[in-house]
Design an enzyme around this catalytic site. Sequence first.
Site, mmCIF file in Angstrom:
data_model
loop_
_atom_site.group_PDB
_atom_site.id
_atom_site.type_symbol
_atom_site.label_atom_id
_atom_site.label_comp_id
_atom_site.label_asym_id
_atom_site.label_seq_id
_atom_site.Cartn_x
_atom_site.Cartn_y
_atom_site.Cartn_z
ATOM 1 N N HIS A 1 0.877 -1.175 0.000
ATOM 2 C CA HIS A 1 0.000 0.000 0.000
ATOM 3 C C HIS A 1 0.912 1.222 0.000
ATOM 4 C CE1 HIS A 1 -2.634 3.053 1.654
ATOM 5 N NE2 HIS A 1 -2.005 3.048 2.804
ATOM 6 N N TYR B 1 -6.018 9.141 1.818
ATOM 7 C CA TYR B 1 -6.102 9.744 3.148
ATOM 8 C C TYR B 1 -4.855 10.600 3.370
ATOM 9 C CZ TYR B 1 -3.010 5.862 4.618
ATOM 10 O OH TYR B 1 -1.969 4.971 4.747
ATOM 11 N N ASP C 1 -28.992 -20.365 16.898
ATOM 12 C CA ASP C 1 -30.277 -21.044 17.044
ATOM 13 C C ASP C 1 -30.298 -22.184 16.040
ATOM 14 O OD1 ASP C 1 -30.485 -19.335 14.814
ATOM 15 O OD2 ASP C 1 -32.652 -19.135 15.062
#
Length: 829
Positions: free
Chosen positions: A218, A242, A562
Amino acid sequence: MASRKVVIVGAGIVGCALADELTLRGLTNVTVLEQGPLYATGGSSSHAPGLVFQTNPSRTMARLAQYTVDKYVDLGCFDQVGSLEVATTPARLAELHRRHGFAQSWGISSGLLSPDECRALYPLLGESVLGGLHVPGDGLARAVPAGEAQALRAQARGAVFLPFHRVASVAVENGRVTGVQTSDTFFPADIVVSCAGFWGPSVGALAGVRIPLLPMAHQYAHTSAVGRTPSVILRHQDQDLYFRSYPDGHLGVGSYLHPPMPIDVSAIEDSTLAFTPADFASSWAAAQDLLPALRSSSVASGFNGVFSFTPDGFPLLGESPVVRGFWSAEAVWVTHSAGVGRVVAEWIVDGRPSLDLHECDLNRFHEAQLSPAYVHERSVRSFVEVYDILHPLDPPSVRDVRTSAFHPRQVALGAVFGEGAGWERPLWYESTSALCSAHPYSPPSQNVLTSADASDATAPSTTKAPPNAETAGQAGGEYECAEQRGLVRDSWSGRHWSPVAATEARVTRERVALYDMTPLMRLEVVGPVSFLQGLTTNNVDKPVGTVVYTLLLDEGGGILSDITVARLAEDRFQVGVNGMLDLHWLRRHVPAGVSVRDITGGTCGLGVWGPLARDLVAPLTDIDVSHRAFGYFKARQGHIGTVPVTMLRVSYVGELGWEVYASADQGLKLWDTLWAAGQELGIIAGGRAAFNSLRLEKGYRLWGTDMTPEDDPYQSGLGFAVRLDAGDFVGRAALSADEPTRKLTCLVLDDEGCVPMGKEPIVVSGTAVGFVTSAAYGHTIGSPIAYGWLPTSVATPGTRVQIGYFDRLLSATVAEEPLVDPKMERIRR
């Protein structure tokens, strides 16, 4: 407990956080082995820019980040400068409204800013910004100091940190770890935790454990000085960028815009690789467009830093089911590091984490999802999508990994497929549109919200459709798909949805439909009933031919799953479970003389449901399917045509019918037999969109969405599945007789054009007090339905609430459940 020996492999920020949290809980015999120096080890923690954005669609990931911020602030290793996410497109601005909703749901303080307010907070921004999301509590984690501070605390309690100790092998005896061997020393261990980051797969391989992550590079660049820079951290997701500021006046720019760069870790010794300027060119141009001041600057330096990416973007946490005592805390970014250290320590010491970790569990993947090809392609996609606007129903990039025996027939009927756990699952069938009348319906052309959809730049759209008309006619007639209520959708809730689903729901209520239940994982359990009786909340020691709905709880009384238990013989059970985690849980507790086997892949299943289900099945089977002979929650074995079947009288859609299971090799014969016989009854195939609508009308819960291990049966409305008089079971002692303070609640919405997708905030008097779990349009009741968690004080039928949906509030009313057939008359016919 304190005498147990723990070896942590890796002294990056995650290994340090885990050592701190373990020793805090009294497990002090901890040795941390690091192949490099302490504490700038050379791994991802050493070069991570440290930007922490807490807001996340996942409640679990958001809370891991919240704990990380709180802890590092206390340690003095976090600069709480706040964050700003900006939008330069209407679609992104709508997404920021959605993210603001996530923040409200998870208790994170945030605010939406106008373009001028964005520029006041971050003066370098140009004129392209349409708005932003500001989170004051976000900021910069100083990863190496944070790791060192936690390591020093752990050492003060007895932990030992050893640099330059590369692990050469992991010793395993009788399926359990016994220690770790370095070049010259053997370290005995009861527990080994891999916190090796992108070296994790190599460490796992030493123990025979697969760690499904892909190391990828990156890009991160440093600009030349641009003058005074804002302290707030900035994210420009429209261009995968960013930014963070440095004291000398330059900016750091991180990019996910470049092509994916998978890395072979066997060829590298360090996590920072040479910068490749050509790959950064488009990122630099996008950065200059957003921040015009950069046009007079340049890229001064940079590197390609290696990080870990997984097939679904989540961490890999937990104990291996293959090698007991071998744990993983991998694919963890700085943002979640302290939170992960805490929950893994809780898991090791207390036997259960305090947060729901099913999204992050190492063992969540099916075998087919662990292949190198699958891990590679999906992880590459995770990199590409890291800043994309993702819809909850977006399918993954790898398809047709698992298909049911019915797949050819589904394709022939024009099935539009989604995906779950690798299975291709029909969402709806285009063939059903033949039942719709002459008014065609045009689904939304946009995949995300745009200004063309809205009265302003941020509002979700309402897709144009003809006016409402009367609801569906009688069985055998046409269904006026385009003119019925519930078929006007905004482009977000209309994505991966079709009005055909409304027709499928109505036909199920009025005639009969086939639903592919093959992806419902099925286990064969052979052995004494006492095994299941001791793990489940209900009484499963019923006569042969009985089906029981019951729960698996953890030691704290939280709902692990469940399940349905069908007793097919005195010592043989077919157990319907929710996935791989249930299989591993049962196998972890299996005693001698009991076997637990996954039979899903060798079988297939159809839900045959609707008021005409008995008319369809009775002439085809040698089983007496009358209600008297084959009542609700019963099981029988016999034949449908020439196909041997196991039939369970259960229904997840609230209509008469059966789940019918057969061996996979006879699946097409089963489908064709039912389909041919059903033509005169107006049979259709139904998909997941209709299925979800029908199950919510009946108030049926979906594990992992409506309830998790953080919720107990009484809060979740499942107290009927708990039989305290049936003997002891795991989690029984933790169940409380006190009235719950929170409750899973049914809401009926006023607005018909917008259907929540889940995780939206539920607002009372301007304050978020809960969040939505599941939602769908209820075509039987003519209104959208949502289920959500609310304080008991609010969860009173008739109470008016609002649901945050992008930039608007949808009005809703707390309702009694179930909304359809509360006396269970239809299902018991």
